[in-house]
Design a protein around this motif. Sequence first.
Motif, PDB file in Angstrom:
ATOM      1  N   VAL A   1      -0.179 -12.218   1.441  1.00 36.19           N
ATOM      2  CA  VAL A   1      -1.313 -11.960   0.545  1.00 36.19           C
ATOM      3  C   VAL A   1      -2.523 -11.621   1.420  1.00 36.19           C
ATOM      4  CG1 VAL A   1      -0.493 -13.499  -1.289  1.00 36.19           C
ATOM      5  CG2 VAL A   1      -1.968 -14.429   0.500  1.00 36.19           C
ATOM      6  N   GLY A   2      -3.496 -10.949   0.831  1.00 35.58           N
ATOM      7  CA  GLY A   2      -4.699 -10.629   1.610  1.00 35.58           C
ATOM      8  C   GLY A   2      -5.591  -9.667   0.852  1.00 35.58           C
ATOM      9  N   GLU A   3      -6.881  -9.760   1.125  1.00 37.85           N
ATOM     10  CA  GLU A   3      -7.866  -8.938   0.405  1.00 37.85           C
ATOM     11  C   GLU A   3      -8.223  -7.676   1.188  1.00 37.85           C
ATOM     12  OE1 GLU A   3      -8.558 -11.422   2.264  1.00 37.85           O
ATOM     13  OE2 GLU A   3     -10.474 -11.171   3.284  1.00 37.85           O
TER      14      GLU A   3
ATOM     15  N   GLN B   1      -2.730 -12.878  -6.387  1.00 35.53           N
ATOM     16  CA  GLN B   1      -1.512 -12.473  -5.665  1.00 35.53           C
ATOM     17  C   GLN B   1      -0.519 -13.625  -5.573  1.00 35.53           C
ATOM     18  OE1 GLN B   1      -3.298 -11.095  -1.997  1.00 35.53           O
ATOM     19  NE2 GLN B   1      -3.244  -8.959  -2.666  1.00 35.53           N
ATOM     20  N   LEU B   2      -1.031 -14.840  -5.333  1.00 36.77           N
ATOM     21  CA  LEU B   2      -0.138 -15.998  -5.241  1.00 36.77           C
ATOM     22  C   LEU B   2       0.523 -16.265  -6.590  1.00 36.77           C
ATOM     23  CD1 LEU B   2      -2.275 -18.504  -3.122  1.00 36.77           C
ATOM     24  CD2 LEU B   2      -0.171 -17.370  -2.385  1.00 36.77           C
ATOM     25  N   THR B   3      -0.262 -16.212  -7.642  1.00 34.56           N
ATOM     26  CA  THR B   3       0.282 -16.477  -8.975  1.00 34.56           C
ATOM     27  C   THR B   3       1.413 -15.502  -9.268  1.00 34.56           C
ATOM     28  OG1 THR B   3      -1.875 -17.249  -9.693  1.00 34.56           O
ATOM     29  CG2 THR B   3      -0.310 -16.661 -11.433  1.00 34.56           C
ATOM     30  N   GLY B   4       1.179 -14.228  -9.006  1.00 38.61           N
ATOM     31  CA  GLY B   4       2.185 -13.212  -9.309  1.00 38.61           C
ATOM     32  C   GLY B   4       3.365 -13.224  -8.355  1.00 38.61           C
TER      33      GLY B   4
ATOM     34  N   THR C   1       0.818  -1.216   0.000  1.00 41.79           N
ATOM     35  CA  THR C   1       0.000   0.000   0.000  1.00 41.79           C
ATOM     36  C   THR C   1       0.851   1.265   0.000  1.00 41.79           C
ATOM     37  OG1 THR C   1      -1.676  -1.179   1.262  1.00 41.79           O
ATOM     38  CG2 THR C   1      -1.852   1.210   1.239  1.00 41.79           C
ATOM     39  N   PHE C   2       1.824   1.342   0.902  1.00 45.16           N
ATOM     40  CA  PHE C   2       2.560   2.614   1.074  1.00 45.16           C
ATOM     41  C   PHE C   2       3.794   2.727   0.185  1.00 45.16           C
ATOM     42  CE2 PHE C   2       0.784   1.925   5.526  1.00 45.16           C
ATOM     43  CZ  PHE C   2      -0.350   2.684   5.282  1.00 45.16           C
ATOM     44  N   HIS C   3       4.252   1.616  -0.381  1.00 45.24           N
ATOM     45  CA  HIS C   3       5.458   1.656  -1.211  1.00 45.24           C
ATOM     46  C   HIS C   3       5.196   1.107  -2.610  1.00 45.24           C
ATOM     47  CE1 HIS C   3       8.253   2.912   2.004  1.00 45.24           C
ATOM     48  NE2 HIS C   3       7.350   2.330   2.768  1.00 45.24           N
ATOM     49  N   GLY C   4       3.940   0.890  -2.924  1.00 44.86           N
ATOM     50  CA  GLY C   4       3.575   0.485  -4.284  1.00 44.86           C
ATOM     51  C   GLY C   4       4.173  -0.847  -4.717  1.00 44.86           C
ATOM     52  N   GLU C   5       4.436  -1.732  -3.785  1.00 46.27           N
ATOM     53  CA  GLU C   5       5.024  -3.016  -4.185  1.00 46.27           C
ATOM     54  C   GLU C   5       3.973  -3.897  -4.856  1.00 46.27           C
ATOM     55  OE1 GLU C   5       7.151  -4.689  -0.834  1.00 46.27           O
ATOM     56  OE2 GLU C   5       8.590  -3.041  -0.836  1.00 46.27           O
ATOM     57  N   THR C   6       4.282  -4.295  -6.067  1.00 45.89           N
ATOM     58  CA  THR C   6       3.366  -5.132  -6.851  1.00 45.89           C
ATOM     59  C   THR C   6       3.738  -6.602  -6.677  1.00 45.89           C
ATOM     60  OG1 THR C   6       4.902  -5.062  -8.696  1.00 45.89           O
ATOM     61  CG2 THR C   6       3.207  -3.324  -8.625  1.00 45.89           C
ATOM     62  N   ASP C   7       2.887  -7.482  -7.178  1.00 45.57           N
ATOM     63  CA  ASP C   7       3.190  -8.915  -7.124  1.00 45.57           C
ATOM     64  C   ASP C   7       4.525  -9.204  -7.811  1.00 45.57           C
ATOM     65  OD1 ASP C   7       0.855  -9.620  -5.767  1.00 45.57           O
ATOM     66  OD2 ASP C   7      -0.291  -9.756  -7.628  1.00 45.57           O
ATOM     67  N   GLU C   8       4.784  -8.492  -8.899  1.00 49.62           N
ATOM     68  CA  GLU C   8       6.019  -8.708  -9.646  1.00 49.62           C
ATOM     69  C   GLU C   8       7.248  -8.329  -8.785  1.00 49.62           C
ATOM     70  OE1 GLU C   8       5.969  -6.419 -13.194  1.00 49.62           O
ATOM     71  OE2 GLU C   8       7.753  -7.414 -14.009  1.00 49.62           O
ATOM     72  N   ILE C   9       7.136  -7.212  -8.093  1.00 48.42           N
ATOM     73  CA  ILE C   9       8.232  -6.785  -7.208  1.00 48.42           C
ATOM     74  C   ILE C   9       8.401  -7.791  -6.069  1.00 48.42           C
ATOM     75  CG2 ILE C   9       8.912  -4.998  -5.516  1.00 48.42           C
ATOM     76  CD1 ILE C   9       7.610  -2.928  -7.422  1.00 48.42           C
TER      77      ILE C   9
ATOM     78  N   LEU D   1     -11.212 -15.001  -2.868  1.00 44.71           N
ATOM     79  CA  LEU D   1     -10.401 -16.119  -3.350  1.00 44.71           C
ATOM     80  C   LEU D   1      -9.704 -15.794  -4.667  1.00 44.71           C
ATOM     81  CD1 LEU D   1     -12.626 -19.175  -2.323  1.00 44.71           C
ATOM     82  CD2 LEU D   1     -10.735 -18.119  -1.066  1.00 44.71           C
ATOM     83  N   GLN D   2     -10.387 -15.024  -5.521  1.00 38.89           N
ATOM     84  CA  GLN D   2      -9.736 -14.634  -6.788  1.00 38.89           C
ATOM     85  C   GLN D   2      -8.533 -13.730  -6.535  1.00 38.89           C
ATOM     86  OE1 GLN D   2     -13.834 -14.046  -7.494  1.00 38.89           O
ATOM     87  NE2 GLN D   2     -13.241 -13.100  -9.451  1.00 38.89           N
TER      88      GLN D   2
END
Length: 252
Positions: free
Chosen positions: A127-129, A146-149, A100-108, A140-141
């Motif tokens: 991970v979390g919704e 998030q897990l996939t990435g 949220t605060f540092h823009g970390e994506t699944d890829e990062i 669940l989606q």
Amino acid sequence: MNRKLIAGNWKMNGLRADLQTVRDVCAAIKGEKTAPETLLCVPATLLVAASATADGSALRIGGQTCHSRQSGAFTGDVSAQMLQDAGASYVIAGHSERRTFHGETDEIVAAQAASAIASGLVPIICVGETPGERTSGETLQVIERQLTGSLAGLEAASAFVIAYEPLWAIGTGKVATPEQIAEVHDHVRGFLANRFGAAGNAARILYGGSLNPGNAAEILAISNVDGGLIGGASLKAADFLAIYTTACALEG
Ligand code: PGA
């Protein structure tokens, strides 16, 4: 059943005076393989001192994030290799506060996790919704995406830990119900088994979000809950140790 992991996340809390908490935890935990593994993820400034304090005890010390590169022109960042050098054996990757605060994506997060593993650390991949995603029935989606990435490119399920932390339960005192936790953890387990085969059963899945001494017994007993990632309640040795003791009883 996997050996439980009771992990504290101090977040941006802790000065040298708080090493007394580390000392108190070290003095109380047992090293037997039948006891849960115990970890405190402290601020980077305390890693060296906390590791020295925990030396010779069963307590493991971890970092809270790392850069995906091992060194270079990244002012202010800390690499996995540096954490390892400072005495860490784990590192949290993709905590929702980083996302949220540092823009970390699944890829990062996937790159950080790979870097952690390459440096001999075990990443705890979070991970979390959000509350909105929960309300609109997308939980669940979201978790699966998030897990996939965040696990992209990772090869061995034994090399990492997953933490399910619903954003609405972090630091709010609101805890997910046992049914909600069981549903997501079973889903994560299914995802891991699908992706890594039988090895996926050995990857630990932690629950995090307002875990405390009062609710630990119920939550840690849920199937596919292999421990906890504990924020607020890890700052006081007595609270953290009460959760640890609860986990010991479940292991025993
Ligand atoms: P909390 O934090 O236990 O204070 O809710 C958990 C976490 O963010 O890891």
